[in-house]
Design an enzyme around this catalytic site. Structure first.
Site, PDB file in Angstrom:
ATOM      1  N   PHE A 127       0.866  -1.173   0.000  1.00 23.65           N
ATOM      2  CA  PHE A 127       0.000   0.000   0.000  1.00 23.65           C
ATOM      3  C   PHE A 127       0.903   1.223   0.000  1.00 23.65           C
ATOM      4  CE2 PHE A 127      -2.818  -3.145   1.922  1.00 23.65           C
ATOM      5  CZ  PHE A 127      -4.010  -2.888   1.271  1.00 23.65           C
ATOM      6  N   HIS A 146      -5.164   3.076   4.694  1.00 25.70           N
ATOM      7  CA  HIS A 146      -4.671   2.386   3.497  1.00 25.70           C
ATOM      8  C   HIS A 146      -5.295   2.960   2.232  1.00 25.70           C
ATOM      9  CE1 HIS A 146      -3.611  -0.509   6.658  1.00 25.70           C
ATOM     10  NE2 HIS A 146      -2.665  -0.898   5.855  1.00 25.70           N
TER      11      HIS A 146
HETATM   12  C1  LIG Z   1       4.072  -2.133   6.227  1.00 24.27           C
HETATM   13  C2  LIG Z   1       2.931  -3.061   6.019  1.00 24.27           C
HETATM   14  N1  LIG Z   1       3.144  -4.347   5.717  1.00 24.27           N
HETATM   15  C3  LIG Z   1       2.130  -5.197   5.552  1.00 24.27           C
HETATM   16  C4  LIG Z   1       0.846  -4.765   5.704  1.00 24.27           C
HETATM   17  C5  LIG Z   1      -0.311  -5.705   5.537  1.00 24.27           C
HETATM   18  N2  LIG Z   1      -0.800  -6.090   6.890  1.00 24.27           N
HETATM   19  C6  LIG Z   1      -1.865  -5.519   7.451  1.00 24.27           C
HETATM   20  S1  LIG Z   1      -2.155  -6.115   9.012  1.00 24.27           S
HETATM   21  C7  LIG Z   1      -0.854  -7.187   8.895  1.00 24.27           C
HETATM   22  C8  LIG Z   1      -0.475  -8.152   9.951  1.00 24.27           C
HETATM   23  C9  LIG Z   1      -0.725  -7.608  11.254  1.00 24.27           C
HETATM   24  O1  LIG Z   1      -0.056  -8.405  12.111  1.00 24.27           O
HETATM   25  P1  LIG Z   1      -0.715  -8.860  13.443  1.00 24.27           P
HETATM   26  O2  LIG Z   1      -1.874  -8.018  13.791  1.00 24.27           O
HETATM   27  O3  LIG Z   1       0.363  -8.890  14.428  1.00 24.27           O
HETATM   28  O4  LIG Z   1      -1.314 -10.286  13.179  1.00 24.27           O
HETATM   29  P2  LIG Z   1      -0.958 -11.506  12.325  1.00 24.27           P
HETATM   30  O5  LIG Z   1      -1.649 -11.300  11.059  1.00 24.27           O
HETATM   31  O6  LIG Z   1       0.496 -11.639  12.175  1.00 24.27           O
HETATM   32  O7  LIG Z   1      -1.523 -12.607  13.170  1.00 24.27           O
HETATM   33  C10 LIG Z   1      -0.219  -7.028   7.686  1.00 24.27           C
HETATM   34  C11 LIG Z   1       0.959  -7.842   7.310  1.00 24.27           C
HETATM   35  C12 LIG Z   1       0.653  -3.398   6.016  1.00 24.27           C
HETATM   36  N3  LIG Z   1      -0.535  -2.887   6.230  1.00 24.27           N
HETATM   37  N4  LIG Z   1       1.696  -2.582   6.151  1.00 24.27           N
END
Ligand SMILES: Cc1ncc(C[n+]2csc(CCOP(=O)(O)OP(=O)(O)O)c2C)c(N)n1
Ligand SMILES: Cc1ncc(C[n+]2csc(CCOP(=O)(O)OP(=O)(O)O)c2C)c(N)n1
Ligand SMILES: [Mg+2]
Ligand SMILES: [Mg+2]
Lengths: 335, 349, 335, 349
Positions: free
Chosen positions: C99, C145
């Site tokens: 994004f 986003h």
């Molecule tokens: C810099 C960035 N990388 C990737 C994303 C996509 N993204 C949105 S939420 C998320 C994971 C959030 O991690 P967490 O809440 O710790 O839970 P998990 O999905 O690992 O269980 C990701 C990778 C993003 N929004 N921004």
């Protein structure tokens, strides 16, 4: 010798306090706010809690102790996030960065997490914090430590952005910024920390008419204000009566004050410290082109920083000066 | 902490020494030269010449910087932050260029802070003033240098101090380096009064081979950098050396310099630095530094600000219309209002 | 059924290729550039190297291998810094973020280290990289986003910023962005990835006149272009001949094309996806107010996103639509 | 890895159990409830109702979330990211509010992504969609809660997953928490197929007391959170619990749920969950979830978009002139062009 520029013209808003510099006025505002409300606390890296790179927090930790003047790790992301968390827990943190530029690595936290919190939560959460950013050039700090940041922060929904145009308004602005229930960025031009003036009242989202005139409206904020003042004096000697507006608030913009001045004078010049392209001066011009086109009798000129990075050597050639403002004034008057 | 020369300059592990006599003498000379050059820079700063307010000397770390730089291959790509005069001088940047860059009388016209100049002929990248800003780029560069198609195995090297290690990008750089298996060598100077070996320990924790070295021991620095840089180069993986140095106390005597003295004592004990040579080195350094300083100061006095067309040059690879317009505007202005050097005098009245 | 919007009007720049969507056009451009120059490589997190969140890198790693389509840790700071380092070592990296908003935590690296490198080094170093940013709203991704990022990046000296206004120009723009010796940000509106069009040539710093008209100039870029197209058609049915300009390049701005259109029509409306306050639309207005005021016969209106964060629910109420553009067009025409 | 209930639901350490029967039954019920609610949310997403494309279910971690939440004090301040339905439901957010928030029929009108709603009555902060975004704010909040003058010793708690631990702000949060001695509890769910205990190890390395717990063992989670949260509260320092859970395979049967079953088996073996009670729980959940879903869907169908004045509300603490102007503009527009719900129909022709 200090000249009392900020009392010109005589103005009922000016009190009788002796003149002091901008760093001192900010310190006084911080102190007053911390005395009045024990939810207010100051945050920063060690430099900022031990007096501040520009001296605006000197003596504060001695007066209020290390719990209320709290040293954070030297990581602006951690600093902003800490302030946000503290606001969630009911405090009103004031965070000082060494250089405003340091916020550039944390704009996601500032613009997404902090600025939009009230909106995202339907008004159920808010982040009443103040972010103090030493801004702009004037001390030979080179391209990475001389941004004025109005461009990056001035159009972020939910974020108030206010600029000190002189030492005079600094105390009033920081006090009100702390009292505001919104996150407020206070742009403190580095080049003004040592300027002296008597304190006067300014409102958080109201532009100040610093000088009245019928011939041309000059719009400025932050470090551009003293340059514009000089031009007002010079123009007066040429018989040109300039109305000088210190925007004070970058966001929200006091469109009514801008427009009513422009409607009166029919001519405008905008002075801006940062680069011209995409700066806040463009927004001022756009508001006028949108809402006061039939009053406009001449081109709206912008005198701004060049569309280049700011250089350490010769930075005075980059920043708008009185000569460039006067040239634009003359062009607009002669149009 | 790895040490080869003890505090008095005695060789404690004779077999660890691979540096030649010439190399050791050159380290000694360059360390002294760097100290003198930084002192002169501070003098110019105090005199207010050349927008030097943000110049930071490398007192205390210059010997480590010089020894480390000489231990590398000449085309290893160096990234540096503030405080690295010795790196450039050791690579061969001449004193005139050194002063001219700081005063803004070179190609880059002092646009950036002093000490950050690009020296492409010496494989030194333009530095950044922000803490830790050179670390992750060095990892990326190392990865690029290692890609097939690049001729010789070159590595990238990043010099930095404790300030950078407190920035989250230090951890980011370590992680990135292991992730990319980049042939990058991190060279950190730390304060020997501070926590001992902590930077090296963090690197090891992150999977980066690390050594903790007495940074005031020029031979230990030289040998460690030479051997670890070869491993980095051959194995294509990152390494870090923490070099603990003694910084002069703020306001302390900047003349005292344990690292110079230690190497000097060793060289003397080996008969490599007779008194007359020592005096001759000092005299030559003094002469060269003062001459270069004066030459650059003269340039600066003759042309205290960058010529106006240079304000608008090199923003993009070719001038855009807006910059051409601003350039023209500026020229017209100068023509109209006399172009006085004093910006205040350029006001109309 | 797909309508061939991007071939309207018939234009010599349009080639005979079949229509394909923006993601595919970008993929074709990337592929062509990687085949032509082995210094070009693609960087991103695993999602981006394994096809891309929006599909613009699908198959690339299979075609070119994991050294030239290199997976980086999920840390945009590390990603930008890697690209910078690789450029220092002579490569031409193309970095894709999931994004565009993800760049907000790394603006120091982008705007200080990357954008100013050529300037700071006196032209001795440069950073020819491309940063691909999926930008703006339209997919219900909520306030954090959905930024269009022209505001934050469009006025950064040393950084070229280019926006795809349709699938048609995407391939040409990414190819030229990769060939450019400057760092180039390519804004790829999320709402356009699935739009189909035949490829046409666009130049990196040249605005495109998409439709000629004498009554009013409509300025748009990125996701606002299809909205503006719709308005052009509607206005034609009302007998209003609109000249439609796709800015293409946000920085540098093609002022001459903007001004010559405005001088011809005397009236202008600017359409912008992002918030109005402080957006690039203001810059367009300011340029006109500065340089073509005597041609201007009516207020210059901006139709833009509101001065609010973008909401997930009801985001279509936030983004400029044809109705709002038409209202502005009518106001300006009737002035 | 700490475990109290084995895979079959046998109590391996009887003395480690302090949770009451009521608490255990409530964990069981809430975990089932959360699963059902998430399933319905996915159904709505599939139907295209309510802008739910970015909704993420918490399949696999719901039992850990629920057990952890119930082990905290009610006014401990919770920060969460995406994927935390069970946290809100365990705190007492009712199902109607839960669905309404996701569909945008509550106060916040679905401005943010689903699952991030502020629940001030339940001491839950508005979440952020960015990975790791809640970690450092939780540290700051904890520090604020610990400041003298705050009445009861409250702590702050951050829930997150592996994605967040890969972001540099995770390391930043650990460092910040030790620096500030914040009473913050980090609760991370990790994949039991992934690297074992790595998150807890990183925390320990950074000086944060950490435990690695079987996250599919509701009792182990409950007891660990209860005891570590008390330490965090009393000693005023940070803690972390890594809870390893089994995520359903993508496309796998979302009905299977080892964590529910394990707790259920234990409750059954203790005579606490007779078959009729189990059926009754399932029936009640089904009824409540479907009813709440339908109620919210109806609200959403009646008012698919936020009312226009709400577009401009709550940007700042009081409306600014520009927002008032845009609001007015919008109303005029609706008045003039009929305010059709279909934005396309609002075009003039
Ligand atoms: C810099 C960035 N990388 C990737 C994303 C996509 N993204 C949105 S939420 C998320 C994971 C959030 O991690 P967490 O809440 O710790 O839970 P998990 O999905 O690992 O269980 C990701 C990778 C993003 N929004 N921004
Ligand atoms: C975010 C931020 N914090 C602090 C500073 C001030 N600053 C500039 S350079 C520097 C230290 C750079 O560290 P390094 O080059 O590693 O050397 P050290 O001074 O630690 O020896 C600092 C703290 C800054 N520019 N930005
Ligand atoms: Mg050079
Ligand atoms: Mg609520």
């Amino acid at each position: 010798m200090t000249t009392d520029r900020d009392n010109f013209p005589a103005d009922p808003g000016v009190d009788n306090r002796p003149m002091s510099d901008m760093a001192t006025q900010i310190l006084e505002g911080l102190t007053k706010a911390m005395l009045a409300d024990d939810k207010v606390l100051c945050l920063g890296n060690e430099t900022e809690t031990q007096g501040g790179l520009f001296g605006a927090t000197r003596g504060l930790v001695e007066d209020f102790g290390p719990e209320r003047v709290l040293t954070l790790p030297d990581n602006p992301r951690a600093q902003l996030a800490t302030a946000l968390g503290m606001a969630h827990a009911g405090l009103r943190p004031v965070l000082s960065l060494n250089f405003g530029d340091d916020v550039l690595g944390a704009l996601d936290i500032l613009c997404d997490d902090i600025a939009t919190l009230r909106y995202r939560s339907g008004g159920q959460n808010s982040c009443p914090m103040v972010l103090r950013l030493p801004s702009g050039g004037g001390i030979g700090a080179g391209p990475a430590h001389s941004r004025d940041l109005a461009r990056e922060l001035g159009g972020q929904a939910g974020l108030r952005v206010v600029a000190c145009g002189s030492a005079a308004t600094a105390k009033s602005l920081i006090e009100q910024a702390i009292r505001s229930d919104d996150p407020v960025v206070l742009l403190e031009p580095k080049s003004l920390y040592r300027e002296r003036a008597a304190a006067r009242v300014a409102e958080l989202d109201r532009a100040l008419v610093l000088h009245q005139g019928d011939d041309l409206s000059l719009f400025a904020w932050g470090a551009a204000v003293p340059v514009a003042r000089e031009a007002v004096e010079q123009a007066a000697e040429l018989g040109i009566e300039i109305e000088l507006i210190d925007l004070v608030s970058i966001n929200p913009l006091d469109e009514e004050t801008i427009l009513s001045s422009l409607r009166k004078t029919g001519r405008g010049v905008i002075v801006e410290e940062g680069s011209k392209r995409g700066g806040i001066g463009a927004e001022v011009a756009a508001v006028i082109a949108e809402r006061a086109i039939d009053s406009l009798e001449a081109p709206l000129l912008r005198v701004a920083g060049w569309n280049t990075p700011l250089s350490r050597c010769g930075e005075e050639l980059y920043r708008p000066d009185c000569g460039r403002v006067m040239r634009a004034v003359e062009q607009v008057i002669d149009f | 902490m790895k040490q080869i020369l003890d505090r008095d300059g005695h060789l404690s592990q004779a077999d660890a020494l691979t540096a030649s006599r010439t190399e050791l003498l050159e380290i000694y000379r360059l360390a002294k030269l760097t100290r003198r050059a930084d002192e002169e820079m501070l003098r110019l700063q105090a005199e207010g010449l050349g927008d030097l307010s943000f110049f930071v000397p490398s007192f205390g770390e210059e010997t480590a910087h010089v020894a480390a730089t000489l231990a590398l291959e000449f085309d290893d790509l160096i990234f540096r932050g503030l405080r690295g005069s010795g790196i450039a001088l050791a690579r061969g940047v001449d004193l005139h260029a050194f002063f001219a860059a700081a005063l803004g009388c070179d190609q880059a016209m002092g646009r950036s802070l002093p000490g950050l100049s690009a020296e492409p002929e010496f494989s030194i990248c333009c530095g950044s003033a922000r803490p830790a800003a050179s670390l992750m780029p060095a990892v990326g560069a190392a990865r690029a240098l290692a890609l097939k198609g690049q001729a010789q195995p070159r590595i990238a090297v990043a010099f930095f101090g404790v300030g950078s290690t407190q920035h989250p990008d230090f951890a980011g750089a370590l992680e990135l380096a292991t992730h990319l298996e980049s042939p990058v060598l991190f060279l950190a100077t730390s304060d020997r009064q501070g926590p001992s070996g902590e930077i090296a320990a963090r690197a090891e924790n992150a999977g980066v081979s690390a050594e903790y070295v007495d940074g005031d021991d020029a031979i230990a620095v030289f040998e460690s950098v030479r051997s670890l840089s070869q491993i980095v180069r051959q194995d294509g993986r990152p390494g870090l050396i923490e070099m603990a140095v003694e910084f002069p106390e703020p306001g302390g005597n900047p003349g005292s310099n344990p690292a110079h003295d230690r190497l000097g004592n060793f060289l003397k004990s080996e008969g490599l630095l007779p008194d007359d040579l020592s005096r001759e080195i000092n005299r030559a350094i003094d002469r060269e530094v003062v001459e270069a300083r004066d030459a650059a100061s003269n340039l600066k006095t003759q042309e205290p600000r960058p010529p106006s067309e240079q304000i608008f040059a090199e923003v993009l690879c070719r001038a855009s219309a807006d910059l051409e317009g601003q350039d023209q505007n500026y020229r017209d202005f100068d023509a109209e209002y006399g172009g006085s050097e004093d910006p205040d005098a350029r006001c109309l009245l």
